[in-house]
Write a protein that holds these residues in place. Structure first.
Motif, PDB file in Angstrom:
ATOM      1  N   GLU A 137     -41.986 -95.169 -43.192  1.00 47.05           N
ATOM      2  CA  GLU A 137     -40.906 -94.360 -42.641  1.00 47.05           C
ATOM      3  C   GLU A 137     -39.908 -95.279 -41.934  1.00 47.05           C
ATOM      4  N   ALA A 138     -38.625 -95.082 -42.212  1.00 46.12           N
ATOM      5  CA  ALA A 138     -37.574 -95.875 -41.570  1.00 46.12           C
ATOM      6  C   ALA A 138     -36.673 -94.934 -40.784  1.00 46.12           C
ATOM      7  N   ASP A 139     -36.327 -95.331 -39.577  1.00 44.52           N
ATOM      8  CA  ASP A 139     -35.402 -94.504 -38.789  1.00 44.52           C
ATOM      9  C   ASP A 139     -34.755 -95.377 -37.726  1.00 44.52           C
ATOM     10  N   GLU A 140     -33.615 -94.919 -37.228  1.00 48.63           N
ATOM     11  CA  GLU A 140     -32.956 -95.657 -36.160  1.00 48.63           C
ATOM     12  C   GLU A 140     -32.933 -94.793 -34.904  1.00 48.63           C
ATOM     13  N   THR A 141     -32.888 -95.458 -33.752  1.00 56.01           N
ATOM     14  CA  THR A 141     -32.702 -94.727 -32.511  1.00 56.01           C
ATOM     15  C   THR A 141     -31.699 -95.489 -31.657  1.00 56.01           C
ATOM     16  N   PHE A 142     -31.013 -94.746 -30.802  1.00 57.44           N
ATOM     17  CA  PHE A 142     -30.032 -95.365 -29.919  1.00 57.44           C
ATOM     18  C   PHE A 142     -30.633 -95.544 -28.548  1.00 57.44           C
ATOM     19  N   VAL A 143     -30.425 -96.705 -27.993  1.00 60.72           N
ATOM     20  CA  VAL A 143     -30.986 -97.032 -26.680  1.00 60.72           C
ATOM     21  C   VAL A 143     -29.828 -97.211 -25.718  1.00 60.72           C
ATOM     22  N   GLY A 144     -29.882 -96.464 -24.626  1.00 60.97           N
ATOM     23  CA  GLY A 144     -28.838 -96.643 -23.604  1.00 60.97           C
ATOM     24  C   GLY A 144     -27.617 -95.791 -23.878  1.00 60.97           C
ATOM     25  N   GLY A 145     -26.583 -96.036 -23.111  1.00 61.18           N
ATOM     26  CA  GLY A 145     -25.325 -95.342 -23.349  1.00 61.18           C
ATOM     27  C   GLY A 145     -24.914 -94.416 -22.231  1.00 61.18           C
ATOM     28  N   LYS A 146     -25.881 -93.855 -21.508  1.00 62.36           N
ATOM     29  CA  LYS A 146     -25.514 -92.950 -20.418  1.00 62.36           C
ATOM     30  C   LYS A 146     -25.321 -93.737 -19.128  1.00 62.36           C
ATOM     31  N   ALA A 147     -24.332 -93.388 -18.394  1.00 60.93           N
ATOM     32  CA  ALA A 147     -24.025 -94.139 -17.175  1.00 60.93           C
ATOM     33  C   ALA A 147     -24.464 -93.345 -15.959  1.00 60.93           C
ATOM     34  N   ALA A 148     -25.744 -93.132 -15.840  1.00 57.61           N
ATOM     35  CA  ALA A 148     -26.248 -92.269 -14.774  1.00 57.61           C
ATOM     36  C   ALA A 148     -26.012 -92.851 -13.382  1.00 57.61           C
ATOM     37  N   ASN A 149     -26.178 -94.162 -13.253  1.00 53.43           N
ATOM     38  CA  ASN A 149     -26.129 -94.765 -11.927  1.00 53.43           C
ATOM     39  C   ASN A 149     -24.935 -95.686 -11.724  1.00 53.43           C
ATOM     40  N   ARG A 150     -23.939 -95.530 -12.535  1.00 49.33           N
ATOM     41  CA  ARG A 150     -22.808 -96.445 -12.368  1.00 49.33           C
ATOM     42  C   ARG A 150     -21.520 -95.643 -12.442  1.00 49.33           C
ATOM     43  N   LYS A 151     -20.523 -96.145 -11.761  1.00 44.81           N
ATOM     44  CA  LYS A 151     -19.288 -95.357 -11.676  1.00 44.81           C
ATOM     45  C   LYS A 151     -18.293 -95.710 -12.768  1.00 44.81           C
ATOM     46  N   ASN A 152     -18.210 -96.976 -13.105  1.00 48.39           N
ATOM     47  CA  ASN A 152     -17.098 -97.394 -13.955  1.00 48.39           C
ATOM     48  C   ASN A 152     -17.509 -97.818 -15.358  1.00 48.39           C
ATOM     49  N   TYR A 153     -18.620 -98.514 -15.448  1.00 46.95           N
ATOM     50  CA  TYR A 153     -18.943 -99.165 -16.712  1.00 46.95           C
ATOM     51  C   TYR A 153     -19.958 -98.359 -17.512  1.00 46.95           C
ATOM     52  N   VAL A 154     -19.600 -97.996 -18.706  1.00 44.84           N
ATOM     53  CA  VAL A 154     -20.557 -97.321 -19.582  1.00 44.84           C
ATOM     54  C   VAL A 154     -20.971 -98.313 -20.658  1.00 44.84           C
ATOM     55  N   PRO A 155     -22.216 -98.765 -20.619  1.00 41.44           N
ATOM     56  CA  PRO A 155     -22.618 -99.765 -21.602  1.00 41.44           C
ATOM     57  C   PRO A 155     -22.680 -99.139 -22.993  1.00 41.44           C
ATOM     58  N   PRO A 156     -22.407 -99.918 -24.011  1.00 40.48           N
ATOM     59  CA  PRO A 156     -22.499 -99.378 -25.371  1.00 40.48           C
ATOM     60  C   PRO A 156     -23.949 -99.105 -25.718  1.00 40.48           C
ATOM     61  N   LYS A 157     -24.159 -98.161 -26.612  1.00 35.44           N
ATOM     62  CA  LYS A 157     -25.524 -97.917 -27.057  1.00 35.44           C
ATOM     63  C   LYS A 157     -25.969 -99.022 -27.993  1.00 35.44           C
TER      64      LYS A 157
END
Ligand SMILES: [Zn+2]
Length: 313
Positions: A137-157
């Motif tokens: 089985e092959a699949d992809e998942t996205f890690v990160g992306g939500k900026a829960a604890n930061r005001k300005n910077y949203v890291p890319p997934k």
């Protein structure tokens, strides 16, 4: 033996002897010239224990030369304890927890965990996944992306691709995107062509799947497919759920630059899982064998421009 009673975790000398017997089953291996079983241990007060002198090249060495433990100030018994805690915890253990439990600085604990992830990384995959009458089985998942604890910077997934053979092993990859150009070469390089490939309904997969003996794709909007005994991607989805629960529960600081090392850690535990008959001690011994040839400098582990970015899910 429980970890509380095992001298390997209490005493640096016992830990060294354990490593020597594990890494040198045929006698000391000279890291300078490769000679096996032809070194004498230097005795006396002038030498710290565990120093050997090669009879071939006459250079000195210890069991930690050319390993991830080289030049570390952490005693070997603590290294082995950290390793044991990491491989015996299904969801992993955070550097903060190691720092508090073992009395190391957070920085030392963080670095130690990364070195041990490197030890768990398969340098070279020995064989292809799958084969005739097997399903990968092959699949992809996205890690990160939500900026829960930061005001300005949203890291890319960041994207992780996992390939899981049913009743077998997993291999995960940090990949730049989910195009066929990226996924195709990784999948074909790691999965036997005789395999039945199972993926989701993404349009990138039919082209890739055409290179295998069969290809099934699951349409997540159609419930029947999920219930089917064969036609599913539940194995890889379950793997992602272990990974995400671990990352979410333990690792609040997973930067994209290190995703491949966390993936190596989770892949390692999955591939040495209890269901395959591997216990905690065997798992630790396997990981400890991986310390050789993967010396990791601080600079390579954390580049100066990099911040310790929080990437929560
Ligand atoms: Zn030598």
């Amino acid at each position: 033996m429980s970890i509380a009673d095992n001298p390997v975790f209490q005493d640096a000398e016992a830990a060294r002897e354990f490593l020597e017997s594990l890494l040198w089953p045929d006698g000391p291996v000279c890291p300078h010239c490769g000679l096996i079983g032809a070194a004498r241990q230097l005795q006396g007060k002038a030498h710290r224990p565990g120093v050997y002198k090669c009879k071939g090249c006459e250079k000195q060495f210890t069991v930690t030369v050319n390993t991830v433990f080289e030049r570390s100030h952490i005693p070997l018994n603590k290294w082995l304890l950290i390793l044991h805690l990491m491989v015996a915890s299904k969801k992993g253990i955070s550097a903060h927890q190691i720092h508090r439990m073992l009395g190391l600085t957070y920085k030392s604990a963080w670095f130690a965990c990364h070195r041990l992830r490197e030890a768990m990384r398969d340098g070279k995959f020995p064989a292809l996944l799958g084969g005739a009458n097997k399903v990968v089985e092959a699949d992809e998942t996205f890690v990160g992306g939500k900026a829960a604890n930061r005001k300005n910077y949203v890291p890319p997934k960041a994207v992780m691709l996992s390939l899981v053979e049913r009743d077998g092993s997993v291999r995960s990859f940090h990949i730049p995107d989910v195009t066929a150009e990226t996924l195709g070469p990784v999948i074909t390089a790691n999965v036997d062509k005789a395999t039945y490939l199972m993926t989701d309904g993404s349009p990138v997969y039919p082209g890739i799947g055409a290179g295998f003996s069969g290809h099934g794709s699951v349409n997540h909007s159609i419930e029947e497919y999920v219930r089917a005994a064969f036609w599913h991607t539940n194995t890889v989805e379950n793997y992602f759920s272990i990974f995400k629960r671990g990352i979410f529960g333990c690792y609040f600081h997973v930067s994209e630059a290190h995703l491949h090392r966390y993936a190596a850690e989770f892949d390692f535990r999955y591939n040495q899982r209890v269901a395959l008959g591997i216990d905690d001690d065997q798992r630790m011994a396997k990981a400890a064998k991986g310390i050789v040839g993967k010396r990791l400098t601080y600079r390579r582990t954390r580049r100066p421009e990099e911040t310790e970015a929080d990437i929560p899910f």
